[in-house]
Design a protein around this motif. Structure first.
Motif, PDB file in Angstrom:
ATOM      1  N   PRO A   1       0.842  -1.206   0.000  1.00  0.00           N
ATOM      2  CA  PRO A   1       0.000   0.000   0.000  1.00  0.00           C
ATOM      3  C   PRO A   1       0.876   1.255   0.000  1.00  0.00           C
ATOM      4  O   PRO A   1       1.926   1.275   0.636  1.00  0.00           O
TER       5      PRO A   1
ATOM      6  N   GLN B   1      -8.826  -3.548  -3.280  1.00  0.00           N
ATOM      7  CA  GLN B   1      -9.559  -3.577  -2.011  1.00  0.00           C
ATOM      8  C   GLN B   1     -10.944  -2.967  -2.145  1.00  0.00           C
ATOM      9  O   GLN B   1     -11.856  -3.305  -1.421  1.00  0.00           O
TER      10      GLN B   1
ATOM     11  N   ALA C   1      -7.355   4.073  -3.301  1.00  0.00           N
ATOM     12  CA  ALA C   1      -6.311   3.209  -2.728  1.00  0.00           C
ATOM     13  C   ALA C   1      -5.150   3.185  -3.715  1.00  0.00           C
ATOM     14  O   ALA C   1      -5.366   3.263  -4.924  1.00  0.00           O
TER      15      ALA C   1
ATOM     16  N   TYR D   1      -0.972   1.565  -4.559  1.00  0.00           N
ATOM     17  CA  TYR D   1      -0.011   0.485  -4.286  1.00  0.00           C
ATOM     18  C   TYR D   1       1.257   0.730  -5.087  1.00  0.00           C
ATOM     19  O   TYR D   1       1.201   1.210  -6.218  1.00  0.00           O
TER      20      TYR D   1
END
Lengths: 180, 180
Positions: free
Chosen positions: A3, A104, A138, A140
């Motif tokens: 993350p 996610q 989100a 990454y």
């Protein structure tokens, strides 16, 4: 894929790399190559220019979700290949050896082979200008990857690879958002 | 500064360089550093994200004109300096040793020291998202300049310099617009 704090996600797009945008529909996953992107703020919010001429647009509009994946120089032939065929008749994940990973929050897949991925929600479509406004939800980064140099599409069939990096953090301090 | 065909102007912005945006108002010329830009089509149409937090915004909104100038790596300290002070209290052309040149169509100045300049008209402002839509109306390239490497702002106070260029013109042929 580790993350990455959302406060840093805009730094993946601000330098202007060519990106891969994935979507998911009832027909499965698709991916397109896009160079027309812009950072809008640090929350982070981004825009893409796209429209009905891209096969992915219908899935993007209907699902209101996508993933922006950042490829690197070793992936140039996948980037060009993805950009010169259509999801209307090609399973691009299979054709170009890409591994979809579950995110996610959104249903569109991350791309395992890319340097970074940003899960995004569509927050608005400015139809008049074919601008899709996205909010990153989100992010990454593959911290184990050796090749980190991204590609910049010139638009004439050539691509510029990231070169040296110059540090002006001290002089820029007053302009940097918190957490960056 | 030699004229550059408008059909090629998008290739100046598509690779995502940090740019300088000039405006002219009753108070004189001003310039700001902007990294949040996007190509929208080949005509060429561009967007900037900007708003009232930038001093140049008032002049941009009122005059409906600007020039996008493309600086190179040797100008990094001008780029950072311009981005960390304000035209509200600084004559940035004087402060940073920039030479304004008259364009053909808009009143905002070209910057002589930059690699390229694009005269632009504001065609729309999407206030909801702070997006300014521009149409390029004339473009110029300094063909005598040795340093051609542009800068890509990462947003964390570091800048990536253009590295090697990879040619995929043959594979991209089907996607390239006429005249490029």
């Amino acid at each position: 894929m580790k993350p990455l704090p959302l406060s840093k996600a805009f730094t993946l797009l601000e330098p202007g790399p060519v990106v891969l945008v994935t979507t998911r529909s009832a027909q499965g996953c698709n991916v397109m190559t896009i160079s027309w992107t812009m950072v809008m703020d640090f929350t982070p919010r981004f825009t893409l220019t796209t429209g009905p001429w891209n096969h992915s647009y219908a899935a993007l509009k209907k699902s209101k979700e996508c993933v922006i994946a950042i490829p690197t120089v070793d992936q140039i032939d996948q980037v060009v290949g993805i950009g010169t065929c259509t999801g209307a008749d090609t399973d691009k994940f299979k054709q170009f050896g890409l591994t979809p990973l579950e995110g996610q929050i959104v249903k569109a897949p991350l791309i395992k082979e890319c340097l970074a991925n940003i899960e995004c929600k569509v927050v608005d479509i400015v139809s008049k200008h074919n601008i899709v406004v996205l909010e990153g939800v989100a992010a990454y980064l593959d911290t184990t990857r050796k090749e980190k140099r991204t590609l910049h599409a010139v638009g004439d069939g050539t691509f510029i690879v990231d070169g040296e990096r110059i540090n002006r953090k001290r002089l820029m301090r007053s302009k940097l958002p918190p957490g960056v």
